[in-house]
Write a protein that holds these residues in place. Structure first.
Motif, PDB file in Angstrom:
ATOM      1  N   ASP A  47      62.000  28.169 -44.212  1.00 18.07           N
ATOM      2  CA  ASP A  47      60.722  27.299 -44.508  1.00 18.07           C
ATOM      3  C   ASP A  47      61.085  25.825 -44.679  1.00 18.07           C
ATOM      4  N   ILE A  48      60.614  24.908 -43.733  1.00 21.05           N
ATOM      5  CA  ILE A  48      60.979  23.585 -43.646  1.00 21.05           C
ATOM      6  C   ILE A  48      60.031  22.806 -44.627  1.00 21.05           C
ATOM      7  N   ARG A  49      60.414  22.194 -45.484  1.00 24.26           N
ATOM      8  CA  ARG A  49      59.521  21.231 -46.264  1.00 24.26           C
ATOM      9  C   ARG A  49      59.720  19.926 -46.224  1.00 24.26           C
ATOM     10  N   VAL A  50      58.694  19.244 -45.699  1.00 26.03           N
ATOM     11  CA  VAL A  50      58.785  17.947 -45.270  1.00 26.03           C
ATOM     12  C   VAL A  50      58.586  17.068 -46.250  1.00 26.03           C
ATOM     13  N   GLY A  51      59.186  15.867 -46.799  1.00 30.44           N
ATOM     14  CA  GLY A  51      58.778  15.106 -47.597  1.00 30.44           C
ATOM     15  C   GLY A  51      60.134  14.594 -48.489  1.00 30.44           C
ATOM     16  N   PRO A  52      59.861  13.635 -49.321  1.00 32.66           N
ATOM     17  CA  PRO A  52      60.999  13.107 -50.164  1.00 32.66           C
ATOM     18  C   PRO A  52      61.521  14.557 -50.899  1.00 32.66           C
ATOM     19  N   ALA A  53      62.900  14.592 -50.898  1.00 31.83           N
ATOM     20  CA  ALA A  53      63.377  15.739 -51.545  1.00 31.83           C
ATOM     21  C   ALA A  53      63.125  15.958 -53.031  1.00 31.83           C
ATOM     22  N   GLU A  54      63.015  14.924 -53.798  1.00 30.68           N
ATOM     23  CA  GLU A  54      62.581  14.980 -55.286  1.00 30.68           C
ATOM     24  C   GLU A  54      61.116  15.654 -55.311  1.00 30.68           C
ATOM     25  N   ASP A  55      60.014  15.240 -54.488  1.00 29.43           N
ATOM     26  CA  ASP A  55      58.907  15.864 -54.629  1.00 29.43           C
ATOM     27  C   ASP A  55      59.161  17.345 -54.324  1.00 29.43           C
ATOM     28  N   THR A  56      59.738  17.989 -53.021  1.00 33.72           N
ATOM     29  CA  THR A  56      59.894  19.183 -52.796  1.00 33.72           C
ATOM     30  C   THR A  56      60.615  20.097 -53.981  1.00 33.72           C
ATOM     31  N   LEU A  57      61.772  19.466 -54.508  1.00 35.43           N
ATOM     32  CA  LEU A  57      62.382  19.979 -55.432  1.00 35.43           C
ATOM     33  C   LEU A  57      61.391  20.253 -56.726  1.00 35.43           C
ATOM     34  N   LEU A  58      60.563  19.359 -57.151  1.00 36.39           N
ATOM     35  CA  LEU A  58      59.716  19.259 -58.197  1.00 36.39           C
ATOM     36  C   LEU A  58      58.674  20.527 -57.989  1.00 36.39           C
TER      37      LEU A  58
ATOM     38  N   GLU B 160      68.514  24.233 -49.132  1.00 36.35           N
ATOM     39  CA  GLU B 160      69.390  23.262 -48.493  1.00 36.35           C
ATOM     40  C   GLU B 160      68.624  22.015 -48.700  1.00 36.35           C
ATOM     41  N   VAL B 161      68.943  20.674 -49.001  1.00 38.26           N
ATOM     42  CA  VAL B 161      68.404  19.503 -49.027  1.00 38.26           C
ATOM     43  C   VAL B 161      69.113  18.741 -48.072  1.00 38.26           C
ATOM     44  N   GLY B 162      68.530  18.202 -47.232  1.00 39.86           N
ATOM     45  CA  GLY B 162      68.653  17.589 -45.910  1.00 39.86           C
ATOM     46  C   GLY B 162      68.791  18.383 -44.544  1.00 39.86           C
ATOM     47  N   THR B 163      67.798  18.706 -43.908  1.00 41.16           N
ATOM     48  CA  THR B 163      67.961  19.453 -42.832  1.00 41.16           C
ATOM     49  C   THR B 163      68.342  18.831 -41.315  1.00 41.16           C
ATOM     50  N   LEU B 164      68.263  17.697 -41.106  1.00 40.50           N
ATOM     51  CA  LEU B 164      68.316  16.852 -40.024  1.00 40.50           C
ATOM     52  C   LEU B 164      67.903  17.777 -38.827  1.00 40.50           C
ATOM     53  N   ALA B 165      68.846  18.297 -38.045  1.00 36.52           N
ATOM     54  CA  ALA B 165      68.420  19.194 -36.660  1.00 36.52           C
ATOM     55  C   ALA B 165      68.394  20.422 -36.882  1.00 36.52           C
ATOM     56  N   GLY B 166      68.897  20.814 -38.281  1.00 34.20           N
ATOM     57  CA  GLY B 166      69.048  22.322 -38.590  1.00 34.20           C
ATOM     58  C   GLY B 166      70.294  22.882 -38.339  1.00 34.20           C
ATOM     59  N   PHE B 167      71.299  22.236 -37.889  1.00 37.03           N
ATOM     60  CA  PHE B 167      72.549  22.603 -37.637  1.00 37.03           C
ATOM     61  C   PHE B 167      73.079  23.615 -38.581  1.00 37.03           C
ATOM     62  N   SER B 168      73.440  23.033 -39.987  1.00 37.42           N
ATOM     63  CA  SER B 168      74.198  23.686 -41.232  1.00 37.42           C
ATOM     64  C   SER B 168      73.127  24.799 -41.413  1.00 37.42           C
TER      65      SER B 168
ATOM     66  N   GLU C 242      62.345  13.036 -43.140  1.00 39.32           N
ATOM     67  CA  GLU C 242      61.823  12.553 -41.444  1.00 39.32           C
ATOM     68  C   GLU C 242      60.967  13.486 -40.974  1.00 39.32           C
ATOM     69  N   PRO C 243      59.749  13.475 -40.639  1.00 39.25           N
ATOM     70  CA  PRO C 243      58.837  14.379 -39.857  1.00 39.25           C
ATOM     71  C   PRO C 243      59.661  14.647 -38.478  1.00 39.25           C
ATOM     72  N   HIS C 244      60.107  13.622 -38.021  1.00 37.82           N
ATOM     73  CA  HIS C 244      60.455  13.879 -36.601  1.00 37.82           C
ATOM     74  C   HIS C 244      62.043  14.779 -36.587  1.00 37.82           C
ATOM     75  N   HIS C 245      62.661  14.506 -37.545  1.00 42.64           N
ATOM     76  CA  HIS C 245      63.865  15.450 -37.667  1.00 42.64           C
ATOM     77  C   HIS C 245      63.260  16.921 -38.132  1.00 42.64           C
ATOM     78  N   ALA C 246      62.157  16.952 -38.853  1.00 47.01           N
ATOM     79  CA  ALA C 246      61.749  18.351 -39.122  1.00 47.01           C
ATOM     80  C   ALA C 246      61.236  19.072 -38.070  1.00 47.01           C
ATOM     81  N   ASP C 247      60.491  18.246 -37.017  1.00 47.43           N
ATOM     82  CA  ASP C 247      59.930  18.827 -35.735  1.00 47.43           C
ATOM     83  C   ASP C 247      61.459  19.303 -34.919  1.00 47.43           C
ATOM     84  N   VAL C 248      62.243  18.548 -34.689  1.00 45.64           N
ATOM     85  CA  VAL C 248      63.498  19.158 -33.877  1.00 45.64           C
ATOM     86  C   VAL C 248      64.095  20.226 -34.544  1.00 45.64           C
ATOM     87  N   ALA C 249      64.261  20.470 -35.846  1.00 46.64           N
ATOM     88  CA  ALA C 249      64.915  21.478 -36.565  1.00 46.64           C
ATOM     89  C   ALA C 249      63.905  22.734 -36.485  1.00 46.64           C
ATOM     90  N   ARG C 250      62.597  22.334 -36.434  1.00 46.92           N
ATOM     91  CA  ARG C 250      61.752  23.562 -36.203  1.00 46.92           C
ATOM     92  C   ARG C 250      61.827  24.099 -34.900  1.00 46.92           C
TER      93      ARG C 250
END
Ligand code: DHB
Ligand code: MG
Length: 227
Positions: free
Chosen positions: A112-123, A63-71, A91-99
């Motif tokens: 596994d929540i990966r925090v950072g710009p999506a392009e970096d994580t995808l690479l 998934e790309v874009g976690t927000l609060a982890g609903f989807s 957004e680290p805060h979004h990731a904390d809420v999702a966690r």
């Protein structure tokens, strides 16, 4: 169809068939408490994602874009015991809420929540898949910044297999997708994302418009082919 009527139908669908458990209300409660925007998918759409995971038999979901982890929660709970979901959030805060949400809902080990710009994580994930450190993804859900979708799709194509499913959210945008001259980078991102899918030798794709609690929008759906 008026928006209020469509929202009422969404509520009806939620009560009759989508039937979100109390853990989803808890996800939304934590999101609101954390000040996150209420732009998650509807329950009807979340259940749709859950069913896509089940129907495809996916075991590895991206998934790309976690927000609060609903989807994330809808998809994670559809996975078999050995299934895993990687979700990217800038957004680290979004990731904390999702966690907190995913741990609270009992799928913390699956996600596994990966925090950072999506392009970096995808690479990084492209390297992990290329080296055999992880299997290709069976299903991908793109729901982060839509301006990034063309690049995300390019990277995703390096870590899928024939038969993998790629879903994009918010591809209609109240009809704004029609505006070729739009100065909105998200509109241009979605237009390019759809064009790339239509032209890609290894994708068969479509887009389905939706109405409801989330107004007039739509999902794209693609399957990876042999080309
Ligand atoms: C927005 C983002 C989304 O993914 C969505 O489903 C609705 C709105 C937004 O950025 O405004
Ligand atoms: Mg979305």
């Amino acid at each position: 169809v008026g928006a209020p009527a469509a929202a009422a139908v969404d509520a009806y669908v939620e009560q009759t068939v989508a039937c979100p458990g109390p853990e989803f209300a808890e996800v939304q409660r934590r999101a609101e408490e954390g000040g996150l925007p209420a732009i998650e998918v509807s329950a009807a759409q979340g259940k749709h994602l859950e069913l896509m995971v089940r129907i495809s038999g996916a075991r590895h979901v991206l998934e790309v874009g976690t927000l609060a982890g609903f989807s994330t929660l809808w998809m994670a709970r559809a996975l078999p015991a050995e299934g895993r979901l990687v979700t990217c959030e800038v957004e680290p805060h979004h990731a904390d809420v999702a966690r907190a949400n995913l741990d609270g809902a009992g799928v913390g080990e699956t996600v596994d929540i990966r925090v950072g710009p999506a392009e970096d994580t995808l690479l990084s994930l492209v390297d992990e898949v290329a080296s055999g450190a992880r299997p290709p993804f069976d299903l991908v859900f793109l729901d982060a910044d839509k301006a990034g979708n063309p690049r995300y799709l390019e990277l995703v194509m390096e870590m899928v297999r024939t038969g993998s499913v790629i879903i994009g959210d918010n591809v209609v945008r109240g009809g704004a997708v029609l505006d070729a001259e739009s100065e909105d980078p998200d509109v241009q991102g979605i237009r390019r994302f759809l064009t790339l899918q239509g032209q890609h030798p290894r994708l068969e794709a479509t887009a389905v418009q939706t109405v409801g609690a989330k107004s007039w929008d739509g999902f794209s759906l693609a399957v990876v082919t042999d080309g």
